[in-house]
Write an enzyme that holds these catalytic residues in place. Structure first.
Site, PDB file in Angstrom:
ATOM      1  N   GLY A  40       0.575  -5.257   0.678  1.00  0.00           N
ATOM      2  CA  GLY A  40      -0.557  -5.356  -0.250  1.00  0.00           C
ATOM      3  C   GLY A  40      -0.156  -5.953  -1.584  1.00  0.00           C
ATOM      4  O   GLY A  40      -0.993  -6.540  -2.281  1.00  0.00           O
ATOM      5  N   ALA A  82       0.858  -1.182   0.000  1.00  0.00           N
ATOM      6  CA  ALA A  82       0.000   0.000   0.000  1.00  0.00           C
ATOM      7  C   ALA A  82       0.892   1.228   0.000  1.00  0.00           C
ATOM      8  O   ALA A  82       2.063   1.156   0.363  1.00  0.00           O
ATOM      9  CB  ALA A  82      -0.874  -0.012   1.250  1.00  0.00           C
ATOM     10  N   GLU A  87       4.213  -5.407   7.211  1.00  0.00           N
ATOM     11  CA  GLU A  87       3.394  -4.336   7.798  1.00  0.00           C
ATOM     12  C   GLU A  87       3.720  -4.094   9.272  1.00  0.00           C
ATOM     13  O   GLU A  87       3.656  -2.967   9.754  1.00  0.00           O
ATOM     14  CB  GLU A  87       1.905  -4.691   7.658  1.00  0.00           C
ATOM     15  CG  GLU A  87       1.349  -4.529   6.248  1.00  0.00           C
ATOM     16  CD  GLU A  87       1.575  -5.743   5.361  1.00  0.00           C
ATOM     17  OE1 GLU A  87       0.939  -5.810   4.296  1.00  0.00           O
ATOM     18  OE2 GLU A  87       2.389  -6.614   5.706  1.00  0.00           O
TER      19      GLU A  87
HETATM   20  N1  T1G Z   1       4.621   3.462  -0.040  1.00  0.00           N
HETATM   21  C1  T1G Z   1       5.090   4.683  -0.424  1.00  0.00           C
HETATM   22  N2  T1G Z   1       6.384   4.939  -0.813  1.00  0.00           N
HETATM   23  C2  T1G Z   1       7.202   3.892  -0.820  1.00  0.00           C
HETATM   24  C3  T1G Z   1       6.792   2.581  -0.430  1.00  0.00           C
HETATM   25  C4  T1G Z   1       5.433   2.388  -0.040  1.00  0.00           C
HETATM   26  N3  T1G Z   1       4.958   1.192   0.314  1.00  0.00           N
HETATM   27  N4  T1G Z   1       7.869   1.765  -0.521  1.00  0.00           N
HETATM   28  C5  T1G Z   1       8.892   2.533  -0.960  1.00  0.00           C
HETATM   29  N5  T1G Z   1       8.515   3.801  -1.139  1.00  0.00           N
HETATM   30  C6  T1G Z   1       9.329   4.916  -1.635  1.00  0.00           C
HETATM   31  C7  T1G Z   1      10.429   5.334  -0.646  1.00  0.00           C
HETATM   32  O1  T1G Z   1       9.953   6.254   0.287  1.00  0.00           O
HETATM   33  C8  T1G Z   1      11.458   5.955  -1.585  1.00  0.00           C
HETATM   34  O2  T1G Z   1      11.008   7.231  -1.900  1.00  0.00           O
HETATM   35  C9  T1G Z   1      11.343   5.084  -2.824  1.00  0.00           C
HETATM   36  O3  T1G Z   1      10.048   4.463  -2.752  1.00  0.00           O
HETATM   37  C10 T1G Z   1      12.382   4.008  -2.891  1.00  0.00           C
HETATM   38  O4  T1G Z   1      12.343   3.273  -1.694  1.00  0.00           O
HETATM   39  C11 T1G Z   1      -2.900  -3.271   2.875  1.00  0.00           C
HETATM   40  C12 T1G Z   1      -1.283  -2.085   4.862  1.00  0.00           C
HETATM   41  C13 T1G Z   1      10.404  -1.830  -1.380  1.00  0.00           C
HETATM   42  C14 T1G Z   1      12.218  -2.864  -0.060  1.00  0.00           C
HETATM   43  O5  T1G Z   1       6.309  -1.900   4.091  1.00  0.00           O
HETATM   44  O6  T1G Z   1      10.587  -1.774   2.337  1.00  0.00           O
HETATM   45  O7  T1G Z   1       0.825  -2.898   2.175  1.00  0.00           O
HETATM   46  O8  T1G Z   1      12.793   8.586  -0.844  1.00  0.00           O
HETATM   47  O9  T1G Z   1      14.638   3.931  -0.906  1.00  0.00           O
HETATM   48  O10 T1G Z   1      16.011   0.554  -0.613  1.00  0.00           O
HETATM   49  O11 T1G Z   1      -1.690  -4.936   3.890  1.00  0.00           O
HETATM   50  O12 T1G Z   1      11.166   0.670   0.001  1.00  0.00           O
HETATM   51  O13 T1G Z   1      12.914   8.021  -3.246  1.00  0.00           O
HETATM   52  O14 T1G Z   1      11.160   9.614  -2.416  1.00  0.00           O
HETATM   53  O15 T1G Z   1      13.309   2.178   0.299  1.00  0.00           O
HETATM   54  O16 T1G Z   1      15.303  -0.283  -2.895  1.00  0.00           O
HETATM   55  C15 T1G Z   1       3.880  -2.635   3.131  1.00  0.00           C
HETATM   56  C16 T1G Z   1       8.057  -0.614   2.194  1.00  0.00           C
HETATM   57  C17 T1G Z   1       3.078  -1.381   3.092  1.00  0.00           C
HETATM   58  C18 T1G Z   1       7.427  -1.937   2.002  1.00  0.00           C
HETATM   59  C19 T1G Z   1      12.694  -0.958  -1.641  1.00  0.00           C
HETATM   60  N6  T1G Z   1       5.080  -2.463   2.347  1.00  0.00           N
HETATM   61  N7  T1G Z   1       9.159  -0.383   1.268  1.00  0.00           N
HETATM   62  O17 T1G Z   1      13.823  -0.586  -0.908  1.00  0.00           O
HETATM   63  O18 T1G Z   1      14.235   1.717  -1.973  1.00  0.00           O
HETATM   64  S1  T1G Z   1       1.661  -1.526   4.113  1.00  0.00           S
HETATM   65  C20 T1G Z   1       6.228  -2.099   2.911  1.00  0.00           C
HETATM   66  C21 T1G Z   1      10.355  -0.986   1.457  1.00  0.00           C
HETATM   67  C22 T1G Z   1       0.585  -2.518   3.251  1.00  0.00           C
HETATM   68  C23 T1G Z   1      -1.535  -3.790   3.168  1.00  0.00           C
HETATM   69  C24 T1G Z   1      -0.658  -2.913   3.971  1.00  0.00           C
HETATM   70  C25 T1G Z   1      11.454  -0.593   0.521  1.00  0.00           C
HETATM   71  C26 T1G Z   1      11.645  -1.581  -0.641  1.00  0.00           C
HETATM   72  P1  T1G Z   1      12.025   8.401  -2.108  1.00  0.00           P
HETATM   73  P2  T1G Z   1      13.689   2.794  -0.961  1.00  0.00           P
HETATM   74  P3  T1G Z   1      14.949   0.322  -1.629  1.00  0.00           P
END
Ligand code: T1G
Length: 705
Positions: A103, A65, A126
């Site tokens: 998600g 998400a 999450e």
């Molecule tokens: N939402 C918004 N922005 C995100 C994002 C996300 N989920 N994931 C990454 N970004 C942005 C980040 O801020 C950065 O932005 C750019 O992407 C590159 O990220 C319903 C409730 C995928 C392993 O927790 O762990 O789904 O600084 O520098 O080192 O059940 O990003 O360039 O402007 O981290 O290669 C669950 C979170 C959400 C994964 C990549 N998902 N992301 O790592 O790049 S909750 C997560 C990560 C959900 C559902 C629920 C990592 C990555 P900017 P980065 P990276």
């Protein structure tokens, strides 16, 4: 057409391909779910389509998400895109590369099949941002891989490599890295006529395993008790997986939704979301040209094979970078290498690395005895004694031998890097790479910018941090840089409260209850009271106004140096690291209080917490005022990864906002009146209180964006 074209559809060979294109990581932002629904329905309605593929454009499948949308009203499409996928009349294959997280994996679990390239990672992380999988993940994953394995993935939040995910049963096929789309289309064609379609929600066979091990949920709660102290999300995750076993699918989904709603706007979730973005923001260097791509360091050198030097060398070896370790004497070199071998052997024994990994890494560390032997290295990190004369001598030698353009970095934890730069003809290439003990464990790398350090050197040092698995944070050179300087007042207040009658065990308990793994006194016993004693002696020699810390000085002079002498702030039984409060320390405290004529008194836990943390908040404001850190959130990253600040509290400045700037100013002014200059309110603190602004958004003057 979906909003903003973040999803597109095309047909190839009778297969409808739904492509998510929402850079940078295809998060489920506005229009994505709607686009998926639109095109699944389109594919089902189109007679030319026999099956479908869901795939991500760019570097990833779907990373979950859009975290930026949390806490904000989010218009939901009439039907859940996960249900639309799962109810599809034609098979849908998820084609995974990069990350399928949160998600993203939940959408993949709603497809009938999942194929992935070997380098892909899947997970439901999450819990790491204080929530739980709210898109059916806690109900579908246990049905697919069993409640135990699912619970482990959901409570740890770890990213699972594709091969392991295949073994677990999440991935149906590992496909060609170079042709994911083609392979997925071929797979989709191969299952196009297969019926009935496999739907995860209908699977129950794996749920039966809970019947043979009903205690698994309590066992998980016990195993996380220490680490998940004061947190709700991990326990809600367990409750959801339990619901998957005890409730029908739709009811389980209701439970998941209810518990998710409880967490979304919790303080814990807000703090963890803040930490997530702070760790991304810290990598951005204000003023750096967008296209600045620093050269990668392929060979490194470390001067000094002491505890820090050895640990730093291990960092490079652990990430495949050959490193030379230079020591003046063969004996010291051998001792240093022996310590490195022992550290690796302990890691093998603990199972954190394999013997093979140890055998691969050790040879990457080459002991050398001559400066000429390191002249061709891309970067050198000096880790010798914290003495100015010794460091100046080292940098003069480095300046003489190192190739042009090599990075000349110091691991000093406090000495102004301009002093080392000043003895070279290339101050632009000199800066700080300050590791935290133990260097091969702690994630923080404080990248110190000297007066003449070039932005290229800063960017290259930050890149070194990323290349060796660290989180780099930039600090301006000054006494103690940003991290130690902001923490020093906390330690001073802890020591001075003793003179008023507080006890180490009370102060440590306050910090442990607050969420720290250990209190400052137990930490001091671990690292050795004599280390900070020597630093204080040096400072007192240089600064006649330096405030003597009577209690710790007296303990060291009594030979109580901590765990290594069996007694320090606490006493220790032989071979046991459990700290036991000690009457001797109590009497030293009373004695010092009498000698200084300080009336002894009791402290509330809240006063102790405030004395410790507000002293550092005030100092952090001064650091930002002076431009010695770019952003308050950078300081928070330093506290999270350098000092073990409890992550679910966001960081020092994020926590300060939970107290409020006006209240903090009131308190600091009260202590300024009672204790004098060390509590003089910082100008920035006054400004934030006056403007009603927030600490966590504070930036140093001149830092934009
Ligand atoms: N939402 C918004 N922005 C995100 C994002 C996300 N989920 N994931 C990454 N970004 C942005 C980040 O801020 C950065 O932005 C750019 O992407 C590159 O990220 C319903 C409730 C995928 C392993 O927790 O762990 O789904 O600084 O520098 O080192 O059940 O990003 O360039 O402007 O981290 O290669 C669950 C979170 C959400 C994964 C990549 N998902 N992301 O790592 O790049 S909750 C997560 C990560 C959900 C559902 C629920 C990592 C990555 P900017 P980065 P990276």
């Amino acid at each position: 057409m979906s909003e903003g074209n973040v999803v597109r559809f095309d047909i190839e060979d009778g297969v409808g391909v739904i492509t998510i294109d929402n850079p940078p990581v295809n998060a489920l932002g506005p229009g994505v779910r709607e686009g998926i629904i639109e095109f699944v329905e389109k594919g089902n309605a189109d007679p030319n389509v026999n099956a479908m593929v869901l795939i991500g454009a760019g570097r990833s499948f779907i990373a979950g998400a859009d975290i930026r949308q949390f806490g904000k009203p989010r218009p939901q499409p009439p039907r859940r895109s996960t249900d639309v996928l799962e109810d599809s009349a034609k098979p849908v294959v998820a084609a995974i590369h990069g990350y399928a997280l949160g998600g993203g994996l939940e959408h993949a679990l709603s497809c009938n099949y999942r194929v992935a390239v070997r380098s892909a990672k899947v997970g439901l992380p999450e819990v790491l941002i204080g929530v739980l999988p709210g898109g059916g993940g806690t109900q579908r994953l246990p049905r697919l891989i069993g409640p135990k394995a699912a619970m482990e993935m959901i409570v740890s939040g770890r990213h699972v490599p594709a091969e392991e995910a295949k073994k677990l049963g999440i991935i149906d096929e590992i496909v060609d890295e170079k042709d994911l789309r083609g392979a997925a289309i071929r797979f989709a064609k191969s299952v196009a006529s297969k019926r009935p379609l496999p739907r995860v929600r209908e699977k129950t066979d794996r749920l039966a395993e809970a019947k043979s091990d009903p205690g698994m949920f309590d066992a998980m709660k016990k195993s996380i008790a220490r680490k998940a102290r004061n947190q709700k999300a991990p326990y809600h995750c367990i409750a959801c997986v339990e619901a998957a076993v005890t409730q029908p699918f739709e009811e389980g989904l209701q439970t998941e939704r209810r518990l998710f709603a409880e967490l979304e706007n919790s303080d814990e979730a807000k703090a963890l979301r803040y930490a997530f973005f702070a760790e991304r923001e810290v990598a951005k260097i204000p003023g750096a040209p967008k296209d600045l791509k620093p050269p990668r360091v392929k060979t490194a050198a470390v001067i000094g094979a002491g505890t820090m030097g050895g640990g730093i060398a291990m960092c490079f070896a652990d990430f495949g970078i050959p490193v030379k370790v230079l020591e003046v004497s063969r004996d010291a070199l051998e001792k240093g290498m022996q310590r490195v071998r022992e550290n690796y052997a302990v890691s093998v024994k603990r199972g954190s690395i394999t013997q093979t990994q140890m055998d691969e890494r050790l040879p990457r560390i080459r002991p050398v005895e001559r400066y000429e032997d390191i002249a061709d290295c891309d970067a050198v990190i000096e880790a010798v004694f914290e003495r100015i004369d010794v460091k100046k001598d080292v940098f003069a030698k480095l300046d003489a031998v190192m190739k042009p353009g090599a990075l000349l970095l110091t691991n000093s934890s406090a000495i102004d890097t301009d002093i080392m730069a000043g003895v070279t003809r290339r101050p632009q290439d000199v800066g700080g790479a300050h590791f935290f003990a133990p260097a091969n464990v702690m994630k923080l790398l404080e990248v110190v910018r000297g007066t003449n350090t070039s932005i290229e050197t800063i960017a290259a040092t930050m890149q070194i941090g990323r290349d060796i698995g660290k989180i780099g944070a930039v600090a301006g050179t000054c006494d103690g840089f940003a991290a130690n300087r902001s923490r020093a007042p906390l330690v001073t207040e802890a020591m001075l409260m003793l003179e008023e009658g507080a006890l180490p065990e009370q102060i440590d308990k306050v910090m442990v209850d607050f969420g720290y793994p250990m209190g400052p006194f137990a930490v001091s016993d671990l690292s050795g009271l004599d280390v900070s004693y020597d630093t204080r002696k040096r400072r007192a020699a240089a600064d006649p106004n330096f405030r003597k810390l009577h209690v710790p000085d007296r303990l060291v002079e009594m030979g109580r140096k901590g765990q290594k002498t069996g007694a320090g702030w606490y006493r220790y039984e032989k071979g046991d690291r459990t700290p036991h409060p000690d009457e001797v320390v109590k009497s030293v405290i009373a004695e010092v209080g009498r000698e200084l004529g300080i009336p002894q008194r009791t402290f509330t836990d809240e006063e102790i917490l405030r004395r410790l943390l507000l002293a550092s908040v005030n100092e952090a404001c001064k650091i930002l005022e002076e431009g010695k850190a770019y952003r308050a959130s950078d300081l928070d990253v330093m506290w999270l990864h350098g000092f073990g600040f409890p992550r679910y509290r966001g960081g020092l400045m994020f926590w300060a906002d939970t107290v409020g700037s006006k209240e903090i100013l009131r308190q600091v002014e009260e202590w300024h009146a009672r204790y004098g200059d060390r509590w003089r309110p910082a100008k920035l603190l006054r400004e934030i209180a006056a403007s009603g602004g927030s600490f966590r958004e504070a930036k140093s003057a001149g830092t934009t964006g």
